[in-house]
Write an enzyme that holds these catalytic residues in place. Structure first.
Site, short mmCIF file in Angstrom:
data_model
loop_
_atom_site.label_atom_id
_atom_site.label_comp_id
_atom_site.label_asym_id
_atom_site.label_seq_id
_atom_site.Cartn_x
_atom_site.Cartn_y
_atom_site.Cartn_z
CG ASP A 72 61.64 55.47 123.75
OD1 ASP A 72 60.86 54.50 123.83
OD2 ASP A 72 62.77 55.47 124.25
CB SER A 99 70.70 62.43 129.89
OG SER A 99 70.27 61.28 129.19
#
Length: 315
Positions: free
Chosen positions: A92, A212
Site C-alpha cells: 500500500d 485501527s
C-alpha cells in the site's frame, strides 16, 4: 471558518464520483513504480517491461527501480506527467506514493500487490499479467478519488502544503507524551483535545490508520472527511464524519515531545506550538483502475476479515 465553497462551485458534491470507462485509445506510455526492497518486484518489473515493449508500448521505470535493474529511470513526478498508465508493484505504501504523484494528471494507476496487506491493490502477483492486459484493452472501469490537501500555517503564513490519499496525521514525534490540540470543524471551535494524536482521513483512508484507532468503515466513493482521535484522554471523544466540503483545523497547543504532521505516513513535517494544520478534500483527483472481481465489500472480507470469513461462519 471551517466551511468552504471548495470544488462544489465547479463540480457537484451531491453524488459520489462514479466510475467511467476510458475514452482514449489503447495506452502506449507505461510507467512502473516499484518497491526496491523486494526481489519479487525486481523480477516482475523486468518481465513486464519486456512483455509491454513486445506489444509496442513505451515503458519507463522510476529512478530507484531503474538503478536496481541496471536500466534507465526517471523521477516519479516526471513519470506521472508522462504516462498513460502507472503500474505500482509493492504494498500500500507504493500505491500511495503513486496516487499522490498522479493527482491531477491524466494517467491512471494500476496497483498490484507484491507486499503485505495490499488493501489498495486491484491484483495480486499471480494476477499481474491479466490485470495489465485488462488495463491496456480498457476492460476495467476507472474511478476517481479526491485526495486530502493539508496546509501548515505558522503565524497565519502557509509554510507547507502537501497531499494525502489516505490520511493526514498530527501526533508527537516521540510517541510517549500526549498532544494538546484545538479542533475547529463545522464552523465551530470544538474545544481542546488531549490525545496521542488526530487522524484526518478520506473515505478511502477509513480502512487504514483511522480504522485501527476505532474509526468507522466508509465506502471509498463517499466524499467525506473523518476526524479520529488517537488514544484520547476522555471517554467522550469519538470519530467525527463531515462532508467533503468541510475544512478541518488543528491548532497545536503543545506537548513534551515535538509534534509532526504525517501525510500517508510517509512525509513528516515538523510542527511548532501555535501552528495550525488545515485539512480538506481537494479539487484534484487520481484515476484508479477498478477490478470488477474485487469490489469493496469483497476486499473487506478477504483483506480485513469483515464479519468473519466464510470458513468461520460454517463452524
Amino acid at each position: 471558518m471551517s466551511r468552504r465553497p471548495g470544488p462544489s462551485a465547479v463540480r457537484s458534491r451531491k453524488a459520489p464520483a462514479r466510475t467511467n470507462r476510458r475514452s482514449r485509445g489503447t495506452p502506449q506510455r507505461i510507467a512502473i513504480l516499484g518497491h526496491t526492497g523486494r526481489t519479487a518486484v525486481h523480477r516482475t518489473a523486468a518481465r513486464l517491461g519486456k512483455l509491454l515493449r513486445s506489444q509496442g508500448c513505451e515503458v519507463r521505470l522510476d529512478d530507484d527501480l531503474g538503478r536496481k535493474l541496471g536500466a534507465p529511470g526517471a523521477p516519479l513526478p516526471e513519470l506521472a506527467a508522462w504516462c498513460q498508465i502507472l503500474i505500482t508493484l509493492g504494498g500500500d505504501g507504493t500505491a500511495l506514493r503513486g496516487a499522490r504523484a498522479l493527482a491531477g494528471r491524466a494517467g491512471t494507476m494500476l496497483a498490484v500487490n507484491l507486499g503485505g496487506l495490499g488493501f489498495l491493490a486491484m491484483a495480486e502477483e499471480h494476477e499481474v499479467d491479466d490485470a495489465v492486459q485488462a488495463a491496456l484493452t480498457e476492460k476495467w472501469e476507472v474511478a476517481r478519488r479526491h485526495l486530502l490537501e493539508a496546509t501548515v500555517r505558522r503565524r497565519s503564513r502557509a509554510v507547507h502544503r502537501g497531499r494525502a490519499m489516505n490520511d493526514a496525521v498530527v501526533k508527537t514525534a516521540g510517541g510517549y507524551s500526549a498532544l494538546h490540540l484545538r479542533i475547529t470543524a463545522l464552523g465551530h471551535d470544538l474545544g481542546l483535545l488531549v490525545a496521542d494524536g488526530v487522524i484526518v482521513a478520506s473515505a478511502a483512508g477509513s480502512t487504514a490508520y483511522s480504522l485501527s484507532a476505532g474509526g468507522p468503515v466508509v465506502a471509498p466513493d463517499v466524499e467525506a472527511v473523518l476526524v479520529t482521535p488517537v488514544c484520547p484522554h476522555t471517554l467522550g471523544s469519538r470519530t467525527l464524519v463531515v462532508s467533503g466540503r468541510e475544512r478541518i483545523e488543528l491548532r497545536v497547543i503543545g506537548s513534551f515531545d515535538p509534534a509532526v504532521l504525517l501525510l500517508d505516513g510517509q512525509e513528516p513535517v515538523a510542527l511548532a506550538p501555535g501552528d495550525v494544520v488545515e485539512v480538506e478534500l481537494g479539487r484534484e483527483s487520481v484515476r484508479l483502475f477498478q477490478n470488477p472481481d474485487r469490489p469493496f465489500g469483497r476486499t473487506l472480507q478477504t483483506k480485513l476479515g469483515w464479519q468473519g470469513s466464510e470458513q468461520r461462519s460454517l463452524r
